[in-house]
Design a protein around this motif. Structure first.
Motif, mmCIF file in Angstrom:
data_model
loop_
_atom_site.group_PDB
_atom_site.id
_atom_site.type_symbol
_atom_site.label_atom_id
_atom_site.label_comp_id
_atom_site.label_asym_id
_atom_site.label_seq_id
_atom_site.Cartn_x
_atom_site.Cartn_y
_atom_site.Cartn_z
ATOM 1 N N LEU A 87 -7.807 3.347 8.448
ATOM 2 C CA LEU A 87 -7.478 4.749 8.213
ATOM 3 C C LEU A 87 -5.967 4.960 8.115
ATOM 4 O O LEU A 87 -5.511 5.856 7.407
ATOM 5 N N PHE A 88 -5.201 4.126 8.809
ATOM 6 C CA PHE A 88 -3.745 4.211 8.696
ATOM 7 C C PHE A 88 -3.307 3.905 7.271
ATOM 8 O O PHE A 88 -2.504 4.641 6.681
ATOM 9 N N PHE A 89 -3.820 2.835 6.703
ATOM 10 C CA PHE A 89 -3.435 2.466 5.334
ATOM 11 C C PHE A 89 -3.966 3.483 4.324
ATOM 12 O O PHE A 89 -3.329 3.740 3.302
ATOM 13 N N ASN A 90 -5.115 4.090 4.619
ATOM 14 C CA ASN A 90 -5.624 5.131 3.726
ATOM 15 C C ASN A 90 -4.706 6.351 3.750
ATOM 16 O O ASN A 90 -4.376 6.912 2.693
ATOM 17 N N SER A 91 -4.268 6.766 4.947
ATOM 18 C CA SER A 91 -3.362 7.911 5.039
ATOM 19 C C SER A 91 -2.025 7.607 4.378
ATOM 20 O O SER A 91 -1.405 8.481 3.768
ATOM 21 N N LEU A 92 -1.580 6.363 4.481
ATOM 22 C CA LEU A 92 -0.333 5.966 3.843
ATOM 23 C C LEU A 92 -0.465 6.041 2.324
ATOM 24 O O LEU A 92 0.433 6.549 1.634
ATOM 25 N N LYS A 93 -1.604 5.576 1.791
ATOM 26 C CA LYS A 93 -1.836 5.632 0.346
ATOM 27 C C LYS A 93 -1.894 7.072 -0.145
ATOM 28 O O LYS A 93 -1.276 7.418 -1.164
ATOM 29 N N VAL A 94 -2.626 7.918 0.584
ATOM 30 C CA VAL A 94 -2.747 9.322 0.191
ATOM 31 C C VAL A 94 -1.388 10.007 0.228
ATOM 32 O O VAL A 94 -1.037 10.776 -0.685
ATOM 33 N N THR A 95 -0.591 9.725 1.258
ATOM 34 C CA THR A 95 0.713 10.365 1.387
ATOM 35 C C THR A 95 1.656 9.934 0.275
ATOM 36 O O THR A 95 2.362 10.769 -0.310
ATOM 37 N N PHE A 96 1.683 8.631 -0.040
ATOM 38 C CA PHE A 96 2.544 8.161 -1.128
ATOM 39 C C PHE A 96 2.117 8.756 -2.461
ATOM 40 O O PHE A 96 2.965 9.133 -3.281
ATOM 41 N N LEU A 97 0.824 8.858 -2.690
ATOM 42 C CA LEU A 97 0.335 9.471 -3.923
ATOM 43 C C LEU A 97 0.738 10.934 -3.995
ATOM 44 O O LEU A 97 1.139 11.436 -5.054
ATOM 45 N N TYR A 98 0.654 11.603 -2.877
ATOM 46 C CA TYR A 98 1.060 13.009 -2.826
ATOM 47 C C TYR A 98 2.559 13.151 -3.097
ATOM 48 O O TYR A 98 2.986 14.053 -3.828
ATOM 49 N N VAL A 99 3.368 12.278 -2.519
ATOM 50 C CA VAL A 99 4.818 12.365 -2.685
ATOM 51 C C VAL A 99 5.220 12.138 -4.131
ATOM 52 O O VAL A 99 6.010 12.910 -4.700
#
Length: 321
Positions: A87-99
């Motif tokens: 879930l950490f890597f998923n949140s990191l992916k979502v955040t980078f995509l959002y940025v």
């Protein structure tokens, strides 16, 4: 003060000279002391409410702490667990995509609107106020709830798409479109960046555009050759601030989608919040916070390093002359 700066008449009066030096030193001491007294409320607030919690957070990132029991030192275990957390890597992916989607879109919208408002027309102050207004209330819970209703199954957006013959869709409840609604909400709040762009546009000398017009330059060429280079320091500032704010985005994800559906909008800050106050894993959440700090620091450093290749400073040109 040295011997050469003391007049000849005063050299014979060492007692008088020492009094003058003491008076000067006393004046120099009193001036900073008064300044420190004026900033003391802010300084105390910073030390107690910001610096001390930061130090505590760093310590807690190496502990197991649940608020219900005393913190227990576990070393690097939190960081080791994070490296294996899906879930950490998923949140990191979502955040980078959002940025990488929201920040350029927001800056582009802010720059285009700032250029439209950089005109001497009647009522321009009123238009600037109306356009800036959403940014004053954009981060509030009320606007997030309103946005959730607009993109809901029975929301305003579906009423519009029905009018053009498109089937309604649950924009927030669909993984492929949920993140896009948050990106649009961020892009809609471009008022602060717009004001800064507008201030930068006001500083560009009009003579440059007049000379370019005499040379037959098109509006697009003026924008590329004059506006963007002269505005590049402002673009860098807005870019860095936009990236920092985007990495910390929490309110919209929490209120509009609450990280769903299927974790497609679970931002890093929201994941950190769930670990801290949902699972009461304060030590784990503190480690996540320091990882986020490092990521933001690296992203900021990269932008500063890359800026020397595209940011134009007038002082640099003057130094070369």
């Amino acid at each position: 003060m040295n011997a050469q700066t003391i007049p000849a008449a005063d050299k014979a009066q060492p007692g008088k000279n020492m009094k003058a030096v003491a008076k000067t030193l006393k004046g120099r001491w009193n001036a900073p002391l008064a300044g420190y007294l004026f900033i003391a409320p802010w300084l105390l607030g910073f030390l107690i409410l910001q610096l001390w919690p930061i130090i505590q957070s760093f310590y807690l990132s190496f502990t197991e702490f649940s608020l219900l029991e005393p913190a227990r030192w576990i070393g690097l275990k939190n960081y080791q667990d994070i490296s294996q957390d899906r879930l950490f890597f998923n949140s990191l992916k979502v955040t980078f995509l959002y940025v990488i989607t929201s920040v350029p879109l927001k800056l582009l919208a802010a720059l285009l609107v700032a250029m439209l408002l950089n005109r001497n027309i009647r009522g321009i102050s009123f238009y600037r106020t109306i356009i800036y207004l959403p940014s004053l209330i954009g981060g509030s819970l009320a606007v997030a709830v309103l946005w959730r209703n607009i993109f809901g199954l029975n929301g305003f957006i579906n009423h519009l798409v029905i009018l053009v013959g498109i089937a309604p869709k649950n924009w927030i409840g669909t993984p492929s479109t949920a993140l896009g609604t948050l990106v649009l909400l961020t892009a809609w709040q471009f008022g602060s960046s717009m004001i800064i762009f507008l201030a930068g546009l006001k500083q560009i000398p009009g003579e440059l555009y007049e000379a370019a017009s005499v040379d037959g330059a098109t509006p697009f060429r003026k924008f590329i050759r004059i506006t963007l280079p002269m505005l590049s320091p402002v673009i860098l500032f807005n870019l860095i601030m936009g990236i920092i704010n985007a990495f910390q985005m929490f309110t919209s994800a929490f209120v509009v989608t609450n990280g769903g559906p299927v974790n497609s909008t679970e931002m890093f800050a929201l994941y950190l919040y769930n670990k801290a106050f949902g699972s009461l894993q304060m030590g784990y959440a503190s480690a996540l916070a320091w990882i986020l700090l490092v990521i933001i620091g690296i992203a900021t450093a990269i932008n500063f390093i890359a800026s020397k290749y595209w940011v134009f400073y007038e002082t640099e040109t003057e130094g070369r002359k």
